[in-house]
Design a protein around this motif. Structure first.
Motif, PDB file in Angstrom:
ATOM      1  N   GLU A 198      -2.631  10.537   0.001  1.00  0.00           N
ATOM      2  CA  GLU A 198      -2.553   9.421   0.943  1.00  0.00           C
ATOM      3  C   GLU A 198      -3.579   9.599   2.066  1.00  0.00           C
ATOM      4  O   GLU A 198      -4.183   8.628   2.527  1.00  0.00           O
ATOM      5  CB  GLU A 198      -1.148   9.328   1.530  1.00  0.00           C
ATOM      6  N   LEU A 199      -3.780  10.830   2.498  1.00  0.00           N
ATOM      7  CA  LEU A 199      -4.775  11.084   3.539  1.00  0.00           C
ATOM      8  C   LEU A 199      -6.179  10.752   3.045  1.00  0.00           C
ATOM      9  O   LEU A 199      -6.990  10.150   3.770  1.00  0.00           O
ATOM     10  CB  LEU A 199      -4.700  12.547   3.990  1.00  0.00           C
ATOM     11  N   LYS A 200      -6.499  11.128   1.789  1.00  0.00           N
ATOM     12  CA  LYS A 200      -7.808  10.820   1.221  1.00  0.00           C
ATOM     13  C   LYS A 200      -8.059   9.323   1.198  1.00  0.00           C
ATOM     14  O   LYS A 200      -9.143   8.847   1.557  1.00  0.00           O
ATOM     15  CB  LYS A 200      -7.922  11.380  -0.183  1.00  0.00           C
ATOM     16  N   LEU A 201      -7.060   8.572   0.750  1.00  0.00           N
ATOM     17  CA  LEU A 201      -7.215   7.123   0.716  1.00  0.00           C
ATOM     18  C   LEU A 201      -7.421   6.562   2.124  1.00  0.00           C
ATOM     19  O   LEU A 201      -8.233   5.667   2.345  1.00  0.00           O
ATOM     20  CB  LEU A 201      -5.975   6.480   0.084  1.00  0.00           C
ATOM     21  N   HIS A 202      -6.673   7.090   3.072  1.00  0.00           N
ATOM     22  CA  HIS A 202      -6.812   6.622   4.446  1.00  0.00           C
ATOM     23  C   HIS A 202      -8.192   6.923   5.008  1.00  0.00           C
ATOM     24  O   HIS A 202      -8.779   6.108   5.741  1.00  0.00           O
ATOM     25  CB  HIS A 202      -5.738   7.281   5.319  1.00  0.00           C
ATOM     26  N   LEU A 203      -8.764   8.083   4.679  1.00  0.00           N
ATOM     27  CA  LEU A 203     -10.068   8.461   5.228  1.00  0.00           C
ATOM     28  C   LEU A 203     -11.185   7.536   4.778  1.00  0.00           C
ATOM     29  O   LEU A 203     -12.223   7.452   5.439  1.00  0.00           O
ATOM     30  CB  LEU A 203     -10.387   9.907   4.842  1.00  0.00           C
ATOM     31  N   GLU A 204     -10.972   6.833   3.687  1.00  0.00           N
ATOM     32  CA  GLU A 204     -11.978   5.872   3.250  1.00  0.00           C
ATOM     33  C   GLU A 204     -12.189   4.780   4.289  1.00  0.00           C
ATOM     34  O   GLU A 204     -13.250   4.160   4.362  1.00  0.00           O
ATOM     35  CB  GLU A 204     -11.578   5.262   1.910  1.00  0.00           C
ATOM     36  N   CYS A 224     -12.180  -4.835   5.673  1.00  0.00           N
ATOM     37  CA  CYS A 224     -13.229  -4.018   6.269  1.00  0.00           C
ATOM     38  C   CYS A 224     -14.446  -4.057   5.358  1.00  0.00           C
ATOM     39  O   CYS A 224     -14.484  -4.812   4.398  1.00  0.00           O
ATOM     40  CB  CYS A 224     -12.743  -2.584   6.490  1.00  0.00           C
ATOM     41  N   SER A 225     -15.442  -3.255   5.604  1.00  0.00           N
ATOM     42  CA  SER A 225     -16.690  -3.289   4.838  1.00  0.00           C
ATOM     43  C   SER A 225     -16.671  -2.360   3.622  1.00  0.00           C
ATOM     44  O   SER A 225     -17.690  -2.193   2.953  1.00  0.00           O
ATOM     45  CB  SER A 225     -17.863  -2.918   5.758  1.00  0.00           C
ATOM     46  N   SER A 226     -15.529  -1.735   3.333  1.00  0.00           N
ATOM     47  CA  SER A 226     -15.466  -0.807   2.214  1.00  0.00           C
ATOM     48  C   SER A 226     -15.613  -1.547   0.894  1.00  0.00           C
ATOM     49  O   SER A 226     -15.154  -2.695   0.742  1.00  0.00           O
ATOM     50  CB  SER A 226     -14.146  -0.038   2.233  1.00  0.00           C
ATOM     51  N   ALA A 227     -16.253  -0.850  -0.098  1.00  0.00           N
ATOM     52  CA  ALA A 227     -16.427  -1.403  -1.437  1.00  0.00           C
ATOM     53  C   ALA A 227     -16.101  -0.321  -2.453  1.00  0.00           C
ATOM     54  O   ALA A 227     -16.249   0.884  -2.190  1.00  0.00           O
ATOM     55  CB  ALA A 227     -17.837  -1.919  -1.626  1.00  0.00           C
TER      56      ALA A 227
END
Length: 435
Positions: free
Chosen positions: A368-374, A406-409
């Motif tokens: 969950e932390l990894k996903l959040h850091l994105e 957000c700008s994530s892809a």
């Protein structure tokens, strides 16, 4: 010395020189006078060794003992019926003559004995001359008062010959005996069901007639039994007289408490004979049994899905309506079924050992932390997480799935879905931390 001169009525007439100084009754023997005086003094020196009842006369005790021994020395020469008292036989013999010289002036009933007519008339007048000195309850027949008095004394003189049960009334013993014999003499003319008691048959007949004579004074509900009305009234009063000794929960009905106790004891007395699954409630077993049946009576009008239970169909319909009626009381997240909500609730109870160095949010596992850091990528440092690289150092690859928040892809749609979920999670966690 008493005067023992002959009576003017003749030499055969007995003199009664012994008079009672209380009521004036006279007797020929002093013994009879002494026995009579016990009526005024209340002295009862003759006690039954079986049940403890006491009597003023020994012959009364002897007659009483026949109830315990079952002795009935007086038998009817017509039908063979036997009686413990000769007076009862004499009364019974009148039933064979067919003569009923004492008619009721109110109804068409007739009686062969005058005392029977007197007792019958009390049904019309409502007269109850025999009153209990303990509780004041009144009766129209003295024998009913005597039987009632045993409820105060605890004396039960009628014993079951099959088991150890005892009863205060012979009528109660007769009803009890039907539990051993299986006799059910009262039959329903509509459906053929039979019963051991006439009052139970009368209650049963209301199922056919629809009669509901017991009405609630608060609402318009009506009931066929008074006991059902009493239970219903508790829904208005809020009375819950049956408390749980374990957790303190209270219930309006004893059977509800019994079912509740299964939660504490883990008892599951209802067994499926097909697969062996056990249930704490019979209603749950009935629903389960449908899973073994070929028929599935509940079908979805949208897609034709079939199931054996109505609650299953209701859950399925949420897939079509999109309704999410189950809300988390911590973060207000919505769910379509209660089981998913219960799983979600656990996330609020688990210790969160992984925290984001950028914003301080905490997570229960590293994934969950990894996903959040994105959310912090694209120009933001990765907070020293060794498993992630800065965006500028990663190999450029095609990412056709863009986040609208957000700008994530992302290169895969599933990654985008996980990322969007983290937005909602972040928002909910923020609400919690603010509150």
């Amino acid at each position: 010395m008493p005067n023992k001169s002959k009576s003017p009525n003749g030499p055969q007439a007995k003199e009664k020189p012994y008079a009672c100084d209380v009521c004036g009754s006279a007797f020929s023997l002093n013994f009879n006078l002494a026995r009579h005086k016990r009526i005024h003094t209340g002295l009862k020196p003759y006690a039954c060794k079986v049940c403890g009842l006491t009597y003023s006369r020994n012959d009364d005790l002897k007659l009483h003992m026949r109830k315990h021994t079952g002795e009935k020395p007086y038998s009817c020469g017509v039908c063979g019926l036997a009686f413990s008292l000769n007076s009862h036989l004499n009364v019974h013999m009148e039933s064979h003559t067919g003569v009923k010289p004492y008619p009721c002036e109110v109804c068409s009933a007739g009686f062969s004995i005058k005392n029977d007519l007197k007792r019958h008339m009390r049904r019309h007048t409502g007269e109850k001359p025999f009153s209990c000195e303990v509780c004041g309850y009144a009766f129209s027949i003295n024998s009913n008062l005597k039987a009632h008095m045993r409820t105060h004394s605890g004396v039960k003189i009628y014993n079951c010959e099959v088991c150890s049960a005892t009863f205060a009334r012979n009528s109660q013993l007769k009803l009890h005996m039907r539990t051993h014999t299986g006799e059910k003499p009262f039959c329903c003319d509509v459906c053929g069901c039979s019963f051991s008691r006439n009052d139970v048959l009368k209650l049963h007949m209301r199922k056919h007639t629809g009669e509901k004579p017991y009405n609630c004074e608060v609402c318009s509900a009506s009931f066929s039994r008074n006991s059902h009305l009493k239970l219903h009234v508790r829904t208005h009063t809020g009375e819950k007289p049956y408390p749980c000794g374990v957790c303190g929960s209270a219930f309006s009905r004893n059977d509800e408490l019994i079912l509740h106790m299964h939660k504490h004891t883990g008892e599951k007395p209802y067994l499926c004979h097909v697969c062996g699954t056990k249930f704490s409630r019979n209603s749950h077993l009935k629903l389960h049994m449908r899973t073994h049946m070929e028929t599935k009576p509940y079908s979805c009008v949208e897609c034709g899905f079939e199931c054996s239970r109505n609650d299953e169909l209701k859950l399925h319909m949420l897939n079509h309506t999109g309704e999410q009626p189950y809300s988390c009381h911590v973060c207000s997240l919505l769910f379509s079924n209660n089981s998913d909500l219960e799983i979600h609730i656990q996330t609020h109870m688990i210790e969160k050992a992984y925290s984001c160095a950028e914003c301080g949010l905490e997570f229960s596992n590293s994934d969950e932390l990894k996903l959040h850091l994105e959310n912090h990528l694209c120009g933001l440092p990765c907070a020293g997480n060794s498993n992630l690289e800065v965006c500028s150092e990663t190999e450029v690859e095609e990412k056709p799935f863009s986040c609208g928040l957000c700008s994530s892809a992302f290169s895969m749609k599933t990654d985008l879905e996980d990322h969007v979920w983290m937005h909602s999670r972040t928002e909910n966690d923020s609400k919690i931390s603010e509150s």
